[in-house]
Design an enzyme around this catalytic site. Structure first.
Site, short mmCIF file in Angstrom:
data_model
loop_
_atom_site.label_atom_id
_atom_site.label_comp_id
_atom_site.label_asym_id
_atom_site.label_seq_id
_atom_site.Cartn_x
_atom_site.Cartn_y
_atom_site.Cartn_z
CB ILE A 13 -1.01 0.00 1.18
CG1 ILE A 13 -2.15 0.98 0.91
CG2 ILE A 13 -0.34 0.30 2.50
CD1 ILE A 13 -2.97 0.67 -0.30
CB SER A 35 11.10 -0.45 4.95
OG SER A 35 9.99 -1.27 4.74
NE ARG A 36 10.49 -6.13 8.86
CZ ARG A 36 9.66 -7.16 8.96
NH1 ARG A 36 9.66 -7.88 10.05
NH2 ARG A 36 8.84 -7.47 7.97
CE LYS A 88 -7.96 -1.49 6.12
NZ LYS A 88 -7.65 -2.59 5.14
CG ASP A 166 -6.68 -6.09 5.63
OD1 ASP A 166 -6.02 -5.43 6.46
OD2 ASP A 166 -6.64 -5.86 4.41
P1 NAP Z 1 2.53 -5.41 3.07
O1 NAP Z 1 2.62 -5.38 1.57
O2 NAP Z 1 2.82 -6.68 3.77
O3 NAP Z 1 3.47 -4.24 3.57
C1 NAP Z 1 3.71 -3.98 4.94
C2 NAP Z 1 5.18 -3.67 5.11
O4 NAP Z 1 5.43 -3.47 6.49
C3 NAP Z 1 6.06 -4.83 4.68
O5 NAP Z 1 6.49 -4.69 3.34
C4 NAP Z 1 7.20 -4.80 5.66
O6 NAP Z 1 8.31 -4.13 5.09
C5 NAP Z 1 6.72 -3.97 6.84
N1 NAP Z 1 6.62 -4.77 8.07
C6 NAP Z 1 7.03 -4.40 9.31
N2 NAP Z 1 6.80 -5.36 10.21
C7 NAP Z 1 6.24 -6.38 9.55
C8 NAP Z 1 5.80 -7.66 9.95
N3 NAP Z 1 5.90 -8.08 11.22
N4 NAP Z 1 5.27 -8.48 8.99
C9 NAP Z 1 5.18 -8.07 7.71
N5 NAP Z 1 5.61 -6.85 7.28
C10 NAP Z 1 6.13 -6.01 8.20
O7 NAP Z 1 1.09 -4.94 3.54
P2 NAP Z 1 0.15 -3.83 2.89
O8 NAP Z 1 -0.82 -4.46 1.97
O9 NAP Z 1 0.98 -2.70 2.39
O10 NAP Z 1 -0.68 -3.41 4.17
C11 NAP Z 1 -0.15 -2.59 5.20
C12 NAP Z 1 -1.31 -1.90 5.90
O11 NAP Z 1 -2.03 -1.14 4.93
C13 NAP Z 1 -2.32 -2.88 6.52
O12 NAP Z 1 -2.82 -2.38 7.71
C14 NAP Z 1 -3.42 -2.95 5.47
O13 NAP Z 1 -4.68 -3.26 6.03
C15 NAP Z 1 -3.40 -1.55 4.92
N6 NAP Z 1 -3.94 -1.43 3.57
C16 NAP Z 1 -3.60 -2.30 2.57
C17 NAP Z 1 -4.21 -2.22 1.32
C18 NAP Z 1 -3.86 -3.14 0.17
O14 NAP Z 1 -4.60 -3.15 -0.84
N7 NAP Z 1 -2.81 -3.90 0.22
C19 NAP Z 1 -5.14 -1.22 1.08
C20 NAP Z 1 -5.41 -0.32 2.08
C21 NAP Z 1 -4.82 -0.43 3.33
P3 NAP Z 1 9.79 -4.55 5.59
O15 NAP Z 1 9.84 -6.05 5.56
O16 NAP Z 1 10.69 -3.88 4.62
O17 NAP Z 1 9.88 -4.01 6.99
#
Ligand code: NAP
Length: 305
Positions: A13, A35-36, A88, A166
């Site tokens: 996101i 970011s890690r 969110k 989610d």
């Molecule tokens: P994501 O692709 O998994 O990205 C989250 C990032 O956070 C990871 O790339 C990771 O980067 C970091 N991170 C830190 N601690 C972590 C852990 N324990 N486990 C996994 N990743 C960790 O997730 P996302 O889809 O972007 O979602 C993140 C938030 O945005 C959520 O709350 C989600 O509900 C919200 N959101 C997502 C969407 C969507 O369509 N995907 C839409 C709206 C809102 P590093 O490994 O580099 O630290």
């Protein structure tokens, strides 16, 4: 004055929505990343938030990490005197976000718990239309393909990751914004894959000012995806579709506008910071928590990516 902003959690996101929206927002400038496993080619990048807070003077922090673990990150940012914007859902529990709201107030900084779907193009018009019409019945249908939208996201299946809620919480964020009375949960059925700690599907029965509200969330939808809310009133039927971007009244399309959800969120974050205010509405997260409290649980087929 330009607000310097650092982003934490450079995942899906952050790349899809936050980086372009920040770029488009006047008065906000991205200055650093934490970011890690990822960094920005042109900006200082840190492996975690504590290193960023120690080295950078950014006034504001956006957290795009998964909800589990967000509380500690937000607390650290607030303790360092920074304004905080939360993706969110704002946290893994209701009480941890209440704690953040208290911390932010005591520190005199802004806390913005965002609900991006509330910024969808037709949501304000839907709320205005419903404000004067007695509600008879509400049906929420939120069905999508988890393999398409959340590939490889292990956290989403773990405790605190919310599973199908989610995306489902996006529907609840719209419903709590457009319906003229508060919602409360009366029953829930949750389907858990045998190998996962979060539900893949859910049925939630709610009530709104005496009217029944039925919600169906499912992550097993292939083919066309469905993000619809239909509200039958004593004076006509409203249908919000495509996640809140299209509005039909009695079957006639009223509007279909381009997506500006995240640009609107950043403009609002900047306004809140300048006004010295916070915006923390926990109603959608509370409904999800109540669904988990009341639910009958069913085991369904194991989910493999
Ligand atoms: P994501 O692709 O998994 O990205 C989250 C990032 O956070 C990871 O790339 C990771 O980067 C970091 N991170 C830190 N601690 C972590 C852990 N324990 N486990 C996994 N990743 C960790 O997730 P996302 O889809 O972007 O979602 C993140 C938030 O945005 C959520 O709350 C989600 O509900 C919200 N959101 C997502 C969407 C969507 O369509 N995907 C839409 C709206 C809102 P590093 O490994 O580099 O630290």
């Amino acid at each position: 004055m330009t607000i310097r902003l650092a982003l934490v959690g450079l995942g899906k996101i952050a790349r899809d929505q936050h980086l372009p929206a920040i770029e488009q927002t006047e008065g906000v400038r991205l200055t650093a990343i934490a970011s890690r496993h990822a960094g920005h080619p042109d900006l200082p990048s840190y492996p975690e938030i504590d290193a960023l807070l120690a080295a950078e003077e950014a006034e504001a922090i956006t957290l795009c990490t998964p909800p589990q673990g967000r509380h500690a990150q937000a607390r650290a940012a607030i303790a360092a005197g920074r304004h905080v914007m939360l993706e969110k859902p704002p946290g893994a529990t209701v009480t941890e976000v209440q704690d953040l709201a208290r911390q932010a107030k005591a520190a005199g900084v802004t806390l913005f718990a965002t609900w991006h779907s509330r910024e969808a193009a037709a949501v304000d018009a839907a709320r205005d239309w419903l404000a004067t019409r007695p509600i008879r019945h509400v049906r929420i249908t939120w069905k999508e393909d988890v393999r398409h939208w959340h590939p490889g996201q292990e956290w989403i299946w773990q405790a605190g990751g919310l599973g199908v809620f989610d995306p489902g919480i996006n529907a609840l964020s719209i419903a709590t914004a457009i319906l003229p009375a508060p919602l409360f949960v009366t029953a829930a059925e949750l389907s858990f894959p045998s190998n996962r700690a979060a539900p893949i599907a859910a049925r939630v029965a709610m009530e709104c000012g005496g009217a029944p509200v039925e919600a169906e969330f499912d992550w097993r939808q292939t083919g066309p995806q469905t993000w619809d809310i239909e509200v039958e009133t004593e004076n006509g039927t409203l249908r919000l579709s495509h996640g809140g971007s299209r509005l039909h009244l009695d079957g006639v399309e009223q509007m279909a506008a381009p997506d500006r959800e995240y640009a609107r969120l950043y403009a609002r974050f900047a306004d809140l910071i300048r006004a010295g205010q916070s915006d923390v509405d926990l109603a959608p997260l509370q409904l999800v928590a109540d669904a988990f409290l009341l639910a009958n649980r069913h085991q369904v087929e194991a989910f493999e990516e």
